[in-house]
Design an enzyme around this catalytic site. Structure first.
Site, PDB file in Angstrom:
ATOM      1  N   LYS A 116     -52.442 -38.855  42.814  1.00  0.00           N
ATOM      2  CA  LYS A 116     -52.567 -39.042  41.372  1.00  0.00           C
ATOM      3  C   LYS A 116     -53.091 -40.439  41.055  1.00  0.00           C
ATOM      4  CE  LYS A 116     -49.036 -35.824  39.636  1.00  0.00           C
ATOM      5  NZ  LYS A 116     -48.595 -35.216  40.890  1.00  0.00           N
ATOM      6  N   ARG A 292     -58.588 -25.215  42.254  1.00  0.00           N
ATOM      7  CA  ARG A 292     -58.427 -23.796  42.585  1.00  0.00           C
ATOM      8  C   ARG A 292     -58.545 -22.988  41.308  1.00  0.00           C
ATOM      9  NH1 ARG A 292     -53.536 -23.196  40.267  1.00  0.00           N
ATOM     10  NH2 ARG A 292     -51.999 -24.869  40.495  1.00  0.00           N
TER      11      ARG A 292
END
Length: 602
Positions: A116, A292
């Site tokens: 992150k 995804r």
């Protein structure tokens, strides 16, 4: 295009990918654990290969075994679905090294999003708005405390590696920082193996809005509009919709450009989602890129008339994105779509995941307005080893209000018997003013959860008991001729279900259990006309009919119609707003006596 694809996943998403492959003439290969030997994705695929034990670590997370199945089956490509190995860069590399195609982004793109902190720095470099904060590697507590003061309160401490709501703390005052930092680092270490954290300004009452992006290997990257996912419980999405009722055309244009810039920053190809946190004034900040396909992708498909799995397959096979998508900066949405997830879980017990056999599974009929994406059917078992999702319920209509009404009707037609389910919770959700008024933020459910749960011990009106008993009587009478046909004399009066006995007035006893209370109802009559007595109460039922999933009757002079589902164990009644489920019990119960015999209880 590929001729054979292996799906490295299970359940609903595996079934979803199989459907598109079949439409395109692509043969499919499923993989399955011991617990999934008879699962629907195994039955739907053209062939299936066992990959190990029931736990994910013994099967669906074993990339080497899945690759071996792909080689042995002759598959040319692997679709990872979502979850499991879908965002595992090492697995993507291994697929490519084996000479197969990974139907998703490159491992390099995934790795750029693996941290992150690193992702935030990368986005800043590409002019994508990020929440003000600290992402440095220096984790000295004193330095972190100074950075927290600089950012200002409230702020959020987040694990730099991980997700799923773990390793996150909201700090509202300076004197709360140290304890929350220690707690967050400990949780991050236990969950992800690393205790590095980042700090960022906490946006009050934020909305969660994500953009579907798509890239190909010819340099094209587009966005396919937004989805709003602000209805969340403990950072887990509960309701998703497209388009967002909050986003204006101007905001959509700015956020869409930022989403494309974020995808370009990691050289993205295939389907992905750029997630933003959005303030009440329309200020938005990058959160992450999910590398995804998303669980909520059907709402994008229904509003854009696209098949995102087909686009995934075509892009992975080397094709360019359709010119119609590339030349348009924004694709106009057609109507409004909303998705809910039906789970085997008990909202009354803090949403405890459930498991067990689905003795009854009734879902609304699929249509232009209703789509069901499921991985189980009636009689299947919800396993303890995997996510307890039963199905995704997706609706579409021209307007948001019309879509919400479609959703209410679809939920009313849904019945899940076996493990506990969240259906009643969802029914309350889609009627709540925060949802109908499009004012919900990501923390609303956690702050007001009691508003979405049924009150304890709500009294059941007498008319509902009368309707349930009459539905049972009609069900018995309908079944009697079938049972009589199996005997030696189908015309015998002893085979009748109206309580007839020689020299005895017709009487039947219907026993219903509601909220743990056993209610015995004495019934006289047949053929839809009954007099019912219980607990000193009486009801007169006339003209009752049970047909096509509905019960209609006149009860004490008031005619009504209810949705109804009746089986050997339960009665479900629904008036369009309220759901009541009654258990059926035997008219005579037995209990053991002290002498070892049995005492009959009437």
């Amino acid at each position: 295009m590929f001729s054979k694809v292996l799906i490295a996943n299970r359940g609903e998403i595996a079934c979803r990918v199989i459907r598109t492959c079949r439409r395109l003439g692509i043969r499919t290969v499923a993989v399955y654990s011991d617990a999934d030997a008879t699962a629907q994705h195994v039955r739907l695929a053209d062939e299936a290969w066992p990959i190990g034990g029931s736990r994910p670590a013994e099967s669906y997370l074993r990339g080497d075994v899945i690759l071996d199945a792909a080689r042995r089956s002759g598959a040319q490509a692997i679709h990872p679905g979502y979850g499991f190995l879908s965002e595992n860069a090492d697995f993507a590399d291994a697929v490519e090294a084996a000479g197969l195609v990974f139907i998703g982004p490159s491992a390099a793109s995934m790795r750029k999003m693996g941290s992150k902190a690193g992702a935030k720095i990368l986005m800043q470099e590409h002019k994508v708005p990020v929440v003000p904060g600290y992402t440095g590697e220096d984790q000295d507590p004193a330095l972190l405390a100074r950075e927290a003061d600089r950012i200002g309160y409230p702020l959020m401490i987040k694990a730099a590696h991980g997700g799923g709501g773990k390793g996150m703390r909201i700090v509202r005052a300076k004197d709360e920082f140290a304890a929350n930092l220690e707690s967050c680092q400990r949780e991050a270490k236990n969950a992800f193996g690393r205790d590095r954290v980042l700090l960022e300004r906490y946006v009050e009452k934020p909305r969660h809005i994500e953009f579907q992006v798509f890239g190909d290997r010819h340099g094209n990257i587009v966005h396919l509009n937004e989805r709003e996912c602000s209805a969340q419980r403990r950072y887990q999405k509960v309701l998703e919709e497209a388009p967002s009722p909050f986003v204006t055309p101007e905001l959509r244009a700015r956020m869409g450009e930022a989403a494309v810039a974020a995808a370009r920053a990691i050289d993205y190809a295939n389907a992905g989602t750029v997630e933003f946190i959005v303030g009440q004034n329309g200020d938005f900040y990058f959160m992450e890129i999910n590398t995804r396909l998303q669980v909520e992708h059907p709402v994008t498909e229904l509003t854009l008339n696209l098949d995102l799995v087909e686009l995934q397959l075509r892009v992975a096979a080397g094709e360019a994105l359709p010119a119609s998508l590339v030349r348009n900066k924004s694709v106009p949405a057609d109507g409004h779509a909303i998705e809910l997830r039906l789970y085997a879980e008990d909202p009354a017990q803090n949403f405890l995941p459930g498991s067990g056999r689905l003795t009854t599974l009734r879902l609304p009929a699929a249509s232009r307005h209703v789509r069901i994406d499921g991985g189980v059917v009636e009689g299947d078992t919800v396993s303890i080893f995997y996510d307890p999702m039963v199905a995704k319920l997706i609706v579409w209509d021209r307007t948001r209000d019309a879509a919400l009404q479609r959703l209410r009707e679809a939920l009313a037609a849904t019945e899940i018997v076996g493990p506990k389910s969240n259906v009643e919770f969802l029914e309350r959700l889609v009627r709540h003013p925060a949802v109908t008024g499009a004012s919900i933020d990501t923390g609303y459910l956690d702050r007001h959860l009691e508003e979405f749960l049924p009150a304890q011990a709500e009294p059941v009106p007498d008319a509902w008991f009368a309707a349930a008993a009459a539905a049972v009587l009609l069900d018995q009478e309908a079944a009697a001729p079938l049972l009589a046909a199996t005997g030696s004399d189908p015309h015998s009066p002893w085979a009748r279900a109206d309580g007839w006995r020689l020299g005895h007035p017709g009487k039947r006893v219907v026993v219903l259990v509601q909220a743990g209370e056993r209610v015995e109802i004495a019934a006289h009559g047949n053929g839809g006309d009954y007099t019912l007595d219980w607990n000193g109460k009486q009801a007169r039922v006339r003209h009752a009919l049970l047909a096509d999933g509905a019960f209609s009757a006149e009860i004490d002079g008031h005619a009504r119609r209810l949705r109804a589902g009746v089986d050997a164990a339960h009665v479900l009644l629904h008036d369009g707003q309220t759901r009541r489920v009654f258990e059926r019990a035997a008219a005579f119960a037995y209990r053991a006596s002290a002498g070892g015999g049995g005492d009959r209880v009437v």
